[in-house]
Design a protein around this motif. Structure first.
Motif, PDB file in Angstrom:
ATOM      1  N   GLN A 148      -3.544  21.502   2.628  1.00  0.00           N
ATOM      2  CA  GLN A 148      -4.722  20.685   2.912  1.00  0.00           C
ATOM      3  C   GLN A 148      -5.747  20.802   1.783  1.00  0.00           C
ATOM      4  OE1 GLN A 148      -4.910  18.506   5.484  1.00  0.00           O
ATOM      5  NE2 GLN A 148      -2.791  19.199   5.845  1.00  0.00           N
ATOM      6  N   PRO A 149      -6.343  19.669   1.343  1.00  0.00           N
ATOM      7  CA  PRO A 149      -7.405  19.756   0.333  1.00  0.00           C
ATOM      8  C   PRO A 149      -8.662  20.370   0.931  1.00  0.00           C
ATOM      9  CG  PRO A 149      -7.157  17.490   1.105  1.00  0.00           C
ATOM     10  CD  PRO A 149      -6.047  18.276   1.741  1.00  0.00           C
ATOM     11  N   ASP A 150      -9.509  20.932   0.071  1.00  0.00           N
ATOM     12  CA  ASP A 150     -10.795  21.468   0.534  1.00  0.00           C
ATOM     13  C   ASP A 150     -11.698  20.334   0.995  1.00  0.00           C
ATOM     14  OD1 ASP A 150      -9.816  23.933  -0.168  1.00  0.00           O
ATOM     15  OD2 ASP A 150     -10.792  23.948  -2.132  1.00  0.00           O
ATOM     16  N   SER A 151     -11.612  19.204   0.291  1.00  0.00           N
ATOM     17  CA  SER A 151     -12.356  18.010   0.706  1.00  0.00           C
ATOM     18  C   SER A 151     -11.627  16.784   0.182  1.00  0.00           C
ATOM     19  CB  SER A 151     -13.795  18.047   0.172  1.00  0.00           C
ATOM     20  OG  SER A 151     -13.814  18.057  -1.246  1.00  0.00           O
ATOM     21  N   GLY A 152     -11.920  15.621   0.757  1.00  0.00           N
ATOM     22  CA  GLY A 152     -11.234  14.390   0.399  1.00  0.00           C
ATOM     23  C   GLY A 152      -9.980  14.203   1.248  1.00  0.00           C
ATOM     24  N   ASN A 153      -9.275  13.094   1.011  1.00  0.00           N
ATOM     25  CA  ASN A 153      -8.074  12.817   1.806  1.00  0.00           C
ATOM     26  C   ASN A 153      -7.122  11.892   1.062  1.00  0.00           C
ATOM     27  OD1 ASN A 153     -10.131  10.570   2.483  1.00  0.00           O
ATOM     28  ND2 ASN A 153      -8.194   9.767   3.272  1.00  0.00           N
ATOM     29  N   MET A 180      -0.217  18.664  -1.165  1.00  0.00           N
ATOM     30  CA  MET A 180      -1.357  18.007  -0.508  1.00  0.00           C
ATOM     31  C   MET A 180      -0.997  16.576  -0.143  1.00  0.00           C
ATOM     32  SD  MET A 180      -4.881  19.370  -2.321  1.00  0.00           S
ATOM     33  CE  MET A 180      -4.475  18.926  -4.009  1.00  0.00           C
ATOM     34  N   LEU A 181      -0.293  15.885  -1.025  1.00  0.00           N
ATOM     35  CA  LEU A 181       0.137  14.511  -0.736  1.00  0.00           C
ATOM     36  C   LEU A 181       1.057  14.480   0.484  1.00  0.00           C
ATOM     37  CD1 LEU A 181       0.586  11.502  -1.380  1.00  0.00           C
ATOM     38  CD2 LEU A 181       2.295  12.193  -3.080  1.00  0.00           C
ATOM     39  N   LEU A 182       1.935  15.474   0.602  1.00  0.00           N
ATOM     40  CA  LEU A 182       2.886  15.524   1.714  1.00  0.00           C
ATOM     41  C   LEU A 182       2.292  16.112   2.986  1.00  0.00           C
ATOM     42  CD1 LEU A 182       5.978  16.751  -0.335  1.00  0.00           C
ATOM     43  CD2 LEU A 182       5.748  14.513   0.739  1.00  0.00           C
ATOM     44  N   LYS A 204       0.849  -1.185   0.000  1.00  0.00           N
ATOM     45  CA  LYS A 204       0.000   0.000   0.000  1.00  0.00           C
ATOM     46  C   LYS A 204       0.888   1.239   0.000  1.00  0.00           C
ATOM     47  CE  LYS A 204      -3.645   2.448   2.482  1.00  0.00           C
ATOM     48  NZ  LYS A 204      -4.561   2.468   3.642  1.00  0.00           N
ATOM     49  N   ILE A 205       0.723   2.088  -1.022  1.00  0.00           N
ATOM     50  CA  ILE A 205       1.524   3.310  -1.123  1.00  0.00           C
ATOM     51  C   ILE A 205       0.657   4.509  -0.718  1.00  0.00           C
ATOM     52  CG2 ILE A 205       3.062   4.651  -2.572  1.00  0.00           C
ATOM     53  CD1 ILE A 205       3.887   1.696  -2.106  1.00  0.00           C
ATOM     54  N   PHE A 206      -0.220   4.951  -1.601  1.00  0.00           N
ATOM     55  CA  PHE A 206      -1.202   5.957  -1.188  1.00  0.00           C
ATOM     56  C   PHE A 206      -2.427   5.893  -2.089  1.00  0.00           C
ATOM     57  CE2 PHE A 206       0.891   8.820  -4.331  1.00  0.00           C
ATOM     58  CZ  PHE A 206      -0.218   9.373  -4.960  1.00  0.00           C
ATOM     59  N   GLU A 207      -3.534   6.317  -1.547  1.00  0.00           N
ATOM     60  CA  GLU A 207      -4.774   6.458  -2.309  1.00  0.00           C
ATOM     61  C   GLU A 207      -5.267   7.883  -2.166  1.00  0.00           C
ATOM     62  OE1 GLU A 207      -7.680   3.609  -1.120  1.00  0.00           O
ATOM     63  OE2 GLU A 207      -6.327   1.878  -1.324  1.00  0.00           O
ATOM     64  N   ALA A 208      -5.591   8.505  -3.304  1.00  0.00           N
ATOM     65  CA  ALA A 208      -6.212   9.830  -3.303  1.00  0.00           C
ATOM     66  C   ALA A 208      -7.727   9.616  -3.394  1.00  0.00           C
ATOM     67  CB  ALA A 208      -5.715  10.651  -4.486  1.00  0.00           C
ATOM     68  N   ASN A 209      -8.447  10.054  -2.384  1.00  0.00           N
ATOM     69  CA  ASN A 209      -9.890   9.808  -2.305  1.00  0.00           C
ATOM     70  C   ASN A 209     -10.673  11.108  -2.412  1.00  0.00           C
ATOM     71  OD1 ASN A 209      -9.505   6.978  -1.732  1.00  0.00           O
ATOM     72  ND2 ASN A 209      -8.898   7.567   0.345  1.00  0.00           N
ATOM     73  N   ASN A 212       2.546  26.188 -16.181  1.00  0.00           N
ATOM     74  CA  ASN A 212       2.670  26.840 -14.880  1.00  0.00           C
ATOM     75  C   ASN A 212       1.300  27.328 -14.413  1.00  0.00           C
ATOM     76  OD1 ASN A 212       5.454  26.502 -14.884  1.00  0.00           O
ATOM     77  ND2 ASN A 212       5.828  28.438 -15.922  1.00  0.00           N
ATOM     78  N   GLY A 213       1.008  27.100 -13.130  1.00  0.00           N
ATOM     79  CA  GLY A 213      -0.258  27.569 -12.578  1.00  0.00           C
ATOM     80  C   GLY A 213      -1.395  26.572 -12.653  1.00  0.00           C
ATOM     81  N   THR A 214      -1.125  25.352 -13.156  1.00  0.00           N
ATOM     82  CA  THR A 214      -2.198  24.358 -13.257  1.00  0.00           C
ATOM     83  C   THR A 214      -2.316  23.501 -11.996  1.00  0.00           C
ATOM     84  OG1 THR A 214      -0.656  22.886 -14.427  1.00  0.00           O
ATOM     85  CG2 THR A 214      -2.146  24.210 -15.787  1.00  0.00           C
ATOM     86  N   GLY A 215      -1.396  23.661 -11.028  1.00  0.00           N
ATOM     87  CA  GLY A 215      -1.567  22.994  -9.733  1.00  0.00           C
ATOM     88  C   GLY A 215      -0.680  21.813  -9.471  1.00  0.00           C
ATOM     89  N   LYS A 216       0.400  21.641 -10.227  1.00  0.00           N
ATOM     90  CA  LYS A 216       1.270  20.471 -10.061  1.00  0.00           C
ATOM     91  C   LYS A 216       1.894  20.448  -8.662  1.00  0.00           C
ATOM     92  CE  LYS A 216       3.949  21.610 -13.479  1.00  0.00           C
ATOM     93  NZ  LYS A 216       3.362  22.925 -13.791  1.00  0.00           N
ATOM     94  N   SER A 217       2.523  21.565  -8.283  1.00  0.00           N
ATOM     95  CA  SER A 217       3.190  21.623  -6.970  1.00  0.00           C
ATOM     96  C   SER A 217       2.182  21.564  -5.829  1.00  0.00           C
ATOM     97  CB  SER A 217       4.039  22.893  -6.863  1.00  0.00           C
ATOM     98  OG  SER A 217       5.119  22.847  -7.775  1.00  0.00           O
ATOM     99  N   THR A 218       1.014  22.158  -6.028  1.00  0.00           N
ATOM    100  CA  THR A 218      -0.031  22.106  -4.993  1.00  0.00           C
ATOM    101  C   THR A 218      -0.466  20.670  -4.747  1.00  0.00           C
ATOM    102  OG1 THR A 218      -0.826  24.314  -5.593  1.00  0.00           O
ATOM    103  CG2 THR A 218      -2.344  22.909  -4.360  1.00  0.00           C
TER     104      THR A 218
END
Length: 623
Positions: free
Chosen positions: A364-369, A358-360, A312-317, A348-354
């Motif tokens: 924090q995401p607005d919703s989900g985990n 969030m993964l790290l 198990k690595i990670f799941e984006a829900n 640039n500005g499409t959210g790659k670093s964001t």
């Protein structure tokens, strides 16, 4: 022989007891597109600064052809933060801006004695439409708010404004220091095509190997304080450099054998007879220096054991994130698998670093985990993490984290040995951090991440300011890395080598999972764009047998008959113009302004042909 634009003669530069290069000479002629390659700290930027007159040399000279139009893009350009983007473009020292300023002075003073001369220069430098050309190039580089203050821009945006300033004057010779840093992939490819098609002569430092391969016709390498020149692109350079290293290593092996014999002789040399063999002793010390300078960078191999990582690595829900009206993700779901190597691309500005933050857990995401496996041990490299105590020694910065790194199979490296693999020689390890170049500091930051022996590496723009030798070492490390990997990068060559699939961020929370590397994605996207263009192309006007009810015309009026007779000739003239424009666009001989004008004109011509043809069909019903 091509007309020389720039000549470098026996140039030497050192900092204290550290020699960067000694007595180097080379020239740049018309049409040359030269890539300058060297390790971090070997003097690439210093050489460009010396040529541009921003830094002195120890000796030697730099000679430009008289009246040459020259421009230089620095690695970290500076502007007055109070200027707007447009004002900054009129604050440069290029010839067109100077002529515009002089023209305005003359018009304000009322003294028109120099007016004819200035008007001729305005025409020669195409200064009348200078502002329009600025706007066009800035829009290509995704800078649209021209009234925004420079102080409000990011470092990447400032670099793009400086790049526009460099290109706008259409210089005969241009020097670029890491021009692709902070450019997204679309802009890198636009700049690549622009420089390839233009007649500008070029001297450039970049780590982007596809860029070097597709733009440059000559490679100059600074190695061991000397210059090596290769007449060809990057692929040719790799081949010929490999041959040179083989020869050098053979010579070094021979020197090493002779050195052993001479060292034995030196040890047995009686002190009383030393003066009788002075020439042989001097030759020994020269040979000793040669042996010490043996280049072994090409033999560096590095791998790491990596700590155990579970299934198990990670799941984006159901991850949703936005900043105001800007959507980053919207109900995004993903299951990351063991040993996966993912690349993340997007403008640039499409959210790659964001997304990474969030993964790290940094953002924090607005919703989900994110549900992260218990065995996951992240190692995170980013530009923001580049923070050191400037008064710390290089070796101490690494030893604070770990004294030893486990390579697996019973092999271990000390911190010092690990640093040597990343080209920090023992003497360099005892330098203070403040003495390091920008690229060397990034290399040190990378070492501090890797020596922690993570099993999940996240690298955000790891290739910026790293030299090509270091990139090759890092690529080999990542290819053999026994763990998981996510890389955000605009370096296409790097992505092709180390990742097996991509997440493509298109903006407005549109994220595409592509099963391949970057080159495969671009090939697919090119075909997809052509398919969409064909499907959305408006249908050609066709002759219809149905006449409007109100139309009871049976023959043409005199004026319509004249119009009808002229339309056929006009359509033929437009078709001829379209063919000529198409030939010009594909010739590769147009300047950037001519390219834009021709592109705009061919669109107008095609529309006119459709319009005139439709009218001809209407009138032909009654001819």
């Amino acid at each position: 022989m091509a007309n020389p634009l720039l000549q470098i003669d026996t140039l030497t530069k050192s900092f204290g007891d550290r020699m960067l290069f000694r007595n180097i000479s080379f020239g740049v002629a018309e049409g040359d597109k030269i890539g300058l390659i060297a390790g971090n700290g070997a003097g690439k930027t210093s050489l460009l600064n010396i040529i541009a007159g921003k830094e002195p040399s120890d000796n030697g000279r730099v000679v430009f052809r008289n009246d040459i139009r020259f421009a230089y893009l620095e690695q970290s350009p500076q502007f007055d933060p109070g200027l707007t983007v447009l004002e900054a473009c009129f604050q440069t020292e290029n010839e067109a801006v100077k002529v515009i300023a002089r023209y305005e002075e003359i018009m304000e003073s009322g003294n028109h004695l120099e007016l004819d001369e200035i008007l001729a220069k305005m025409d020669l430098l195409k200064a009348w439409d200078y502002e329009q050309r600025i706007r066009q190039i800035l829009s290509q580089l995704k800078i649209f708010q021209l009234d925004q203050k420079i102080g409000e821009l990011s470092g990447g945006q400032v670099k793009r404004v400086a790049l526009a300033n460099t290109l706008i004057s259409e210089p005969e010779l241009i020097m670029l220091d890491e021009p692709t840093n902070h450019l997204d992939l679309d802009m890198v490819e636009w700049l690549e095509e622009y420089l390839s098609r233009s007649n500008i002569s070029l001297l450039m430092v970049t780590h982007d190997r596809y860029f070097l391969d597709r733009v440059c016709t000559q490679i100059i390498e600074i190695d061991d304080r000397q210059i090596y020149s290769y007449k060809g692109n990057y692929a040719y350079y790799l081949e010929k450099r490999g041959e040179r290293i083989v020869v050098q290593n053979a010579e070094a092996d021979s020197a090493q054998n002779i050195y052993r014999k001479e060292l034995d002789w030196m040890r047995r040399q009686p002190q009383a007879r030393a003066t009788k063999a002075k020439s042989r002793i001097d030759a020994f010390y020269e040979l000793e220096e040669q042996v010490k300078q043996r280049n072994q960078a090409n033999d560096i191999k590095l791998s790491a054991k990596g700590s155990y990582i579970g299934k198990k690595i990670f799941e984006a829900n159901h991850i949703t994130k936005s900043f105001g009206d800007i959507k980053i993700t919207d109900d995004f779901n993903y299951i990351f698998t063991r040993y996966e190597k993912m690349g993340i691309i997007g403008n640039n500005g499409t959210g790659k670093s964001t997304f990474i933050k969030m993964l790290l857990g940094i953002e924090q995401p607005d919703s989900g985990n994110f549900d992260i496996g218990e065995t996951v041990n992240f190692g995170y490299y980013s530009q923001e993490g580049l923070q050191f105590d400037e008064q710390t020694k290089v070796i101490d910065a690494v030893q604070k984290i770990a004294e030893v790194i486990d390579l697996g199979n019973g092999n271990k490296l000390t911190a010092s040995q690990f640093l040597q693999h990343f080209l920090f020689a023992p003497a360099k390890q005892h330098d203070f951090v403040y003495k390091l170049s920008g690229g060397e500091k990034r290399r040190l930051h990378l070492c501090t991440v890797l020596i922690k022996n993570p099993n999940f590496l996240i690298l955000d723009e790891p290739t910026n300011d790293l030299d090509i030798i270091t990139l090759n070492i890092l690529e080999e490390y990542l290819i053999g890395f026994k763990g998981c990997l996510i890389v955000i990068s605009h370096d296409r060559y790097f992505m092709d080598k180390v990742v097996d699939h991509l997440l493509c961020f298109h903006g407005d929370a549109e994220i595409q999972d592509f099963p391949g590397n970057y080159t495969q994605y671009r090939d697919w996207k090119s075909l997809e764009d052509k398919r969409v263009a064909e499907e959305t192309k408006p249908p050609k006007p066709i002759k219809t047998s149905e006449k409007p009810v109100q139309q009871e015309k049976t023959k043409l009026t005199f004026r319509e008959k004249q119009e009808f007779e002229g339309l056929e000739a006009e359509i033929q003239r437009l078709e001829t113009e379209k063919e000529q424009l198409a030939q010009q666009l594909s010739s590769g001989n147009l300047s950037s302004e001519e390219l834009i004008n021709a592109s705009n004109r061919i669109s107008q011509v095609v529309s006119l042909i459709d319009e005139k043809t439709y009218r001809w069909l209407e009138l032909s019903e009654f001819a």
